[in-house]
Design an enzyme around this catalytic site. Structure first.
Site, short mmCIF file in Angstrom:
data_model
loop_
_atom_site.label_atom_id
_atom_site.label_comp_id
_atom_site.label_asym_id
_atom_site.label_seq_id
_atom_site.Cartn_x
_atom_site.Cartn_y
_atom_site.Cartn_z
N CYS A 115 0.83 -1.20 0.00
CA CYS A 115 0.00 0.00 0.00
C CYS A 115 0.87 1.27 0.00
O CYS A 115 1.43 1.61 -1.03
CB CYS A 115 -0.98 -0.04 1.18
N HIS A 216 -3.46 -5.22 0.63
CA HIS A 216 -2.92 -5.66 1.92
C HIS A 216 -2.94 -7.18 2.01
O HIS A 216 -3.88 -7.77 2.56
CB HIS A 216 -3.73 -5.05 3.06
N GLU A 218 -1.38 -9.02 3.98
CA GLU A 218 -1.22 -9.50 5.36
C GLU A 218 -2.53 -9.79 6.06
O GLU A 218 -2.55 -10.49 7.08
CB GLU A 218 -0.39 -8.49 6.18
#
Length: 235
Positions: A115, A216, A218
């Site tokens: 990001c 994202h 994660e």
């Protein structure tokens, strides 16, 4: 058993509250970043903002680097005035992460920008950002709910490193209101959203693993990108 590669992850620098009464300036990071690296086989270490002069020594101690998401970059870095919807800049973090990125590229350290991290890669290469994406795309689908991730489709491009890792269009977790405008020198786009927003960048002709994604990874279960970083860091 092979030693786990040491993956540095950059952090926020902001005011935070916890416990009964603590309210102070802190270096913080959502736990999902470290957990994702750990599940992918790496050992995570947090890198709070430091003096840029220490970046070279820091990078020498790492096997890989994640430039984490977070605050909007200072638009002065790419020659613009601040948009009314842009967040307040955090110059200590900007300076530190730009120095880390420059050293990671110089030392050929594997890196993944997430990001803000992808946007940092573009600005470092001389590119610019759209400071408020809805002004350009006409909708809020990249950040529909403040403080919550949503999903949208991205289309990786064939014949790119990302296209090899993610060969099919896929849904990804999104939460951003800025994006790439003018592409930085030496970078190539490796994925787009359906509205044309740049969703991934990589360095043209670079052998070392160096990839930026606007989404994202994660916060979702797909480990392909982070495993690729850990593998490159181990090698």
């Amino acid at each position: 058993m092979d030693a786990q590669p040491l993956i540095g992850i950059t952090t926020y620098l902001t005011r935070a509250r916890w416990g009964v009464a603590w309210d102070t300036r802190a270096a913080v990071l959502p736990a999902a970043y470290a957990e994702h690296v750990q599940r992918a086989g790496g050992m995570a270490v947090l890198l709070p903002p430091d003096a840029p002069a220490t970046a070279a020594a820091t990078v020498r101690r790492l096997d890989g680097l994640v430039l984490a998401g977070g605050d909007d970059l200072d638009p002065a870095l790419y020659g613009q005035e601040r948009h009314p919807r842009a967040g307040a800049p955090v110059p200590e973090r900007d300076r530190w992460e730009l120095a880390l990125l420059a050293e990671a590229l110089r030392q050929e350290l594997p890196l993944l920008g997430v990001c803000r991290g992808m946007q940092l890669m573009n600005v470092h290469a001389g590119g610019t950002l759209v400071q408020h994406l809805p002004d350009v795309v006409g909708h809020e689908d990249h950040n529909p709910v403040a403080g919550a991730f949503s999903d949208h489709l991205v289309k990786p491009l064939p014949s790119t490193r990302l296209g090899e890792l993610l060969p099919e269009p896929c849904d990804v977790a999104t939460h951003h209101h800025q994006g790439v405008d003018r592409l930085g020198e030496g970078l190539v786009v490796s994925a787009y959203a359906e509205d044309g927003t740049v969703e991934a960048l990589e360095y043209e002709g670079r052998a070392a693993f160096a990839l930026g994604v606007q989404w994202h990874p994660e916060v979702r279960s797909d480990l392909r990108l982070t495993r690729a970083l850990v593998t490159a860091s181990r090698d």
